[in-house]
Design a protein around this motif. Structure first.
Motif, PDB file in Angstrom:
ATOM      1  N   THR A 114      -3.209  13.550   2.426  1.00 54.40           N
ATOM      2  CA  THR A 114      -3.113  12.099   2.282  1.00 54.40           C
ATOM      3  C   THR A 114      -2.295  11.487   3.408  1.00 54.40           C
ATOM      4  O   THR A 114      -1.434  12.139   3.994  1.00 54.40           O
ATOM      5  CB  THR A 114      -2.516  11.736   0.912  1.00 54.40           C
ATOM      6  N   SER A 115      -2.558  10.230   3.709  1.00 50.01           N
ATOM      7  CA  SER A 115      -1.859   9.576   4.820  1.00 50.01           C
ATOM      8  C   SER A 115      -0.598   8.837   4.393  1.00 50.01           C
ATOM      9  O   SER A 115       0.172   8.399   5.239  1.00 50.01           O
ATOM     10  CB  SER A 115      -2.801   8.580   5.497  1.00 50.01           C
ATOM     11  N   MET A 116      -0.381   8.663   3.115  1.00 49.86           N
ATOM     12  CA  MET A 116       0.774   7.933   2.576  1.00 49.86           C
ATOM     13  C   MET A 116       0.876   6.519   3.139  1.00 49.86           C
ATOM     14  O   MET A 116       1.962   6.001   3.372  1.00 49.86           O
ATOM     15  CB  MET A 116       2.072   8.716   2.764  1.00 49.86           C
ATOM     16  N   ARG A 117      -0.237   5.876   3.324  1.00 44.87           N
ATOM     17  CA  ARG A 117      -0.278   4.471   3.710  1.00 44.87           C
ATOM     18  C   ARG A 117      -0.127   3.613   2.463  1.00 44.87           C
ATOM     19  O   ARG A 117      -0.422   4.073   1.358  1.00 44.87           O
ATOM     20  CB  ARG A 117      -1.594   4.146   4.410  1.00 44.87           C
ATOM     21  N   PRO A 118       0.311   2.363   2.610  1.00 43.18           N
ATOM     22  CA  PRO A 118       0.423   1.486   1.440  1.00 43.18           C
ATOM     23  C   PRO A 118      -0.930   1.339   0.729  1.00 43.18           C
ATOM     24  O   PRO A 118      -1.981   1.275   1.367  1.00 43.18           O
ATOM     25  CB  PRO A 118       0.851   0.150   2.042  1.00 43.18           C
ATOM     26  N   GLY A 119      -0.873   1.307  -0.605  1.00 41.45           N
ATOM     27  CA  GLY A 119      -2.093   1.143  -1.383  1.00 41.45           C
ATOM     28  C   GLY A 119      -1.769   0.799  -2.825  1.00 41.45           C
ATOM     29  O   GLY A 119      -0.642   0.973  -3.290  1.00 41.45           O
ATOM     30  N   ALA A 120      -2.787   0.303  -3.534  1.00 42.34           N
ATOM     31  CA  ALA A 120      -2.626  -0.062  -4.941  1.00 42.34           C
ATOM     32  C   ALA A 120      -2.557   1.197  -5.798  1.00 42.34           C
ATOM     33  O   ALA A 120      -3.218   2.199  -5.516  1.00 42.34           O
ATOM     34  CB  ALA A 120      -3.784  -0.937  -5.384  1.00 42.34           C
ATOM     35  N   LEU A 121      -1.751   1.123  -6.864  1.00 43.76           N
ATOM     36  CA  LEU A 121      -1.637   2.226  -7.812  1.00 43.76           C
ATOM     37  C   LEU A 121      -2.488   1.933  -9.043  1.00 43.76           C
ATOM     38  O   LEU A 121      -2.998   0.824  -9.206  1.00 43.76           O
ATOM     39  CB  LEU A 121      -0.173   2.437  -8.208  1.00 43.76           C
ATOM     40  N   SER A 122      -2.620   2.902  -9.921  1.00 47.95           N
ATOM     41  CA  SER A 122      -3.422   2.728 -11.131  1.00 47.95           C
ATOM     42  C   SER A 122      -2.666   1.980 -12.228  1.00 47.95           C
ATOM     43  O   SER A 122      -3.207   1.758 -13.299  1.00 47.95           O
ATOM     44  CB  SER A 122      -3.893   4.091 -11.650  1.00 47.95           C
ATOM     45  N   PHE A 123      -1.424   1.622 -11.981  1.00 50.54           N
ATOM     46  CA  PHE A 123      -0.636   0.789 -12.894  1.00 50.54           C
ATOM     47  C   PHE A 123       0.123  -0.223 -12.059  1.00 50.54           C
ATOM     48  O   PHE A 123       0.264  -0.065 -10.840  1.00 50.54           O
ATOM     49  CB  PHE A 123       0.315   1.637 -13.758  1.00 50.54           C
ATOM     50  N   GLN A 124       0.607  -1.258 -12.717  1.00 52.06           N
ATOM     51  CA  GLN A 124       1.314  -2.315 -12.001  1.00 52.06           C
ATOM     52  C   GLN A 124       2.672  -1.823 -11.499  1.00 52.06           C
ATOM     53  O   GLN A 124       3.360  -1.059 -12.173  1.00 52.06           O
ATOM     54  CB  GLN A 124       1.524  -3.522 -12.902  1.00 52.06           C
ATOM     55  N   VAL A 125       3.030  -2.298 -10.324  1.00 54.55           N
ATOM     56  CA  VAL A 125       4.341  -2.019  -9.730  1.00 54.55           C
ATOM     57  C   VAL A 125       4.867  -3.327  -9.170  1.00 54.55           C
ATOM     58  O   VAL A 125       4.141  -4.069  -8.500  1.00 54.55           O
ATOM     59  CB  VAL A 125       4.243  -0.989  -8.581  1.00 54.55           C
ATOM     60  N   SER A 126       6.131  -3.620  -9.436  1.00 53.92           N
ATOM     61  CA  SER A 126       6.737  -4.832  -8.885  1.00 53.92           C
ATOM     62  C   SER A 126       8.180  -4.544  -8.485  1.00 53.92           C
ATOM     63  O   SER A 126       8.724  -3.489  -8.801  1.00 53.92           O
ATOM     64  CB  SER A 126       6.685  -5.977  -9.908  1.00 53.92           C
ATOM     65  N   ASN A 127       8.751  -5.494  -7.787  1.00 55.00           N
ATOM     66  CA  ASN A 127      10.170  -5.433  -7.394  1.00 55.00           C
ATOM     67  C   ASN A 127      10.529  -4.148  -6.646  1.00 55.00           C
ATOM     68  O   ASN A 127      11.591  -3.572  -6.858  1.00 55.00           O
ATOM     69  CB  ASN A 127      11.089  -5.599  -8.595  1.00 55.00           C
ATOM     70  N   ILE A 128       9.656  -3.705  -5.750  1.00 54.56           N
ATOM     71  CA  ILE A 128       9.933  -2.491  -4.973  1.00 54.56           C
ATOM     72  C   ILE A 128      10.942  -2.809  -3.882  1.00 54.56           C
ATOM     73  O   ILE A 128      10.785  -3.780  -3.139  1.00 54.56           O
ATOM     74  CB  ILE A 128       8.647  -1.930  -4.342  1.00 54.56           C
ATOM     75  N   SER A 129      11.963  -1.981  -3.809  1.00 54.81           N
ATOM     76  CA  SER A 129      12.955  -2.117  -2.744  1.00 54.81           C
ATOM     77  C   SER A 129      13.574  -0.751  -2.492  1.00 54.81           C
ATOM     78  O   SER A 129      13.330   0.203  -3.237  1.00 54.81           O
ATOM     79  CB  SER A 129      14.030  -3.141  -3.120  1.00 54.81           C
TER      80      SER A 129
END
Length: 188
Positions: A114-129
């Motif tokens: 895998t390239s570990m590029r940004p992408g959507a997950l199968s569940f919601q994610v917010s407030n990433i820091s």
């Protein structure tokens, strides 16, 4: 001979006690900015911890994944909703990008290459820091609502380098291939 080895033994014991007492378990750690987590576990590999607050009414979990890391490396933590191990994991990754700022984003792990590029997950994610202090990198996020209950298969990882703002492959031996387990957000 016993006389000279006794002082050496005492010094060794005292040094061991100092080192053990200076090691900080997850329950003793204080996050900057008054962030507090009700639960945590010291993970058995890669000198890492996972901290969380689970909110049953919304089926969401606020997490902080913390691991020892150099400023040129990267860390990742994820949930695998379809199995165990890396492939299928829905991960969060953090690292210093080429301009020196700390970057954190979600990335689905679809294969061993895998390239570990940004992408959507199968569940919601917010407030990433993310934060980096005293050779420790932390990722913060809110996950959910979680659809498959509170017990999850999780993975965590670390790598030594980032090239062109993409984390490079991690080691494929030792602790790096053992860093997986099951986590229950209700009971630990």
């Amino acid at each position: 001979m016993a006389i000279t080895s006794t002082p050496a033994l005492l010094i060794s014991i005292l040094l061991s006690l100092v080192l053990i007492s200076s090691a900080q378990s997850c329950s003793e750690y204080t996050f900057p900015g008054n962030q507090a987590f009700n639960s945590c576990i010291d993970l058995p590999f890669l000198q890492a911890n996972i901290h969380w607050n689970y909110i049953p009414s919304t089926r969401t979990v606020h997490i902080a994944y913390r691991a020892n890391q150099t400023s040129t490396g990267w860390i990742a933590w994820g949930i695998n909703p379809t199995g165990t191990g890396m492939v299928g994991s829905q991960a969060l990754v953090a690292f210093h990008n080429s301009n020196g700022s700390l970057t954190a984003y979600p990335t689905p792990i679809t294969s061993y290459t895998t390239s570990m590029r940004p992408g959507a997950l199968s569940f919601q994610v917010s407030n990433i820091s993310a934060t980096y202090t005293n050779n420790q990198m932390s990722i913060f996020a809110v996950l959910g609502p979680l659809q498959n209950g509170t017990a999850v298969n999780h993975v965590w990882q670390a790598g030594n380098s980032v090239i062109n703002d993409i984390p490079s492959s991690h080691a494929t031996t030792g602790s790096n291939i053992q860093s997986m387990g099951t986590l229950n957000f209700l009971s630990g």
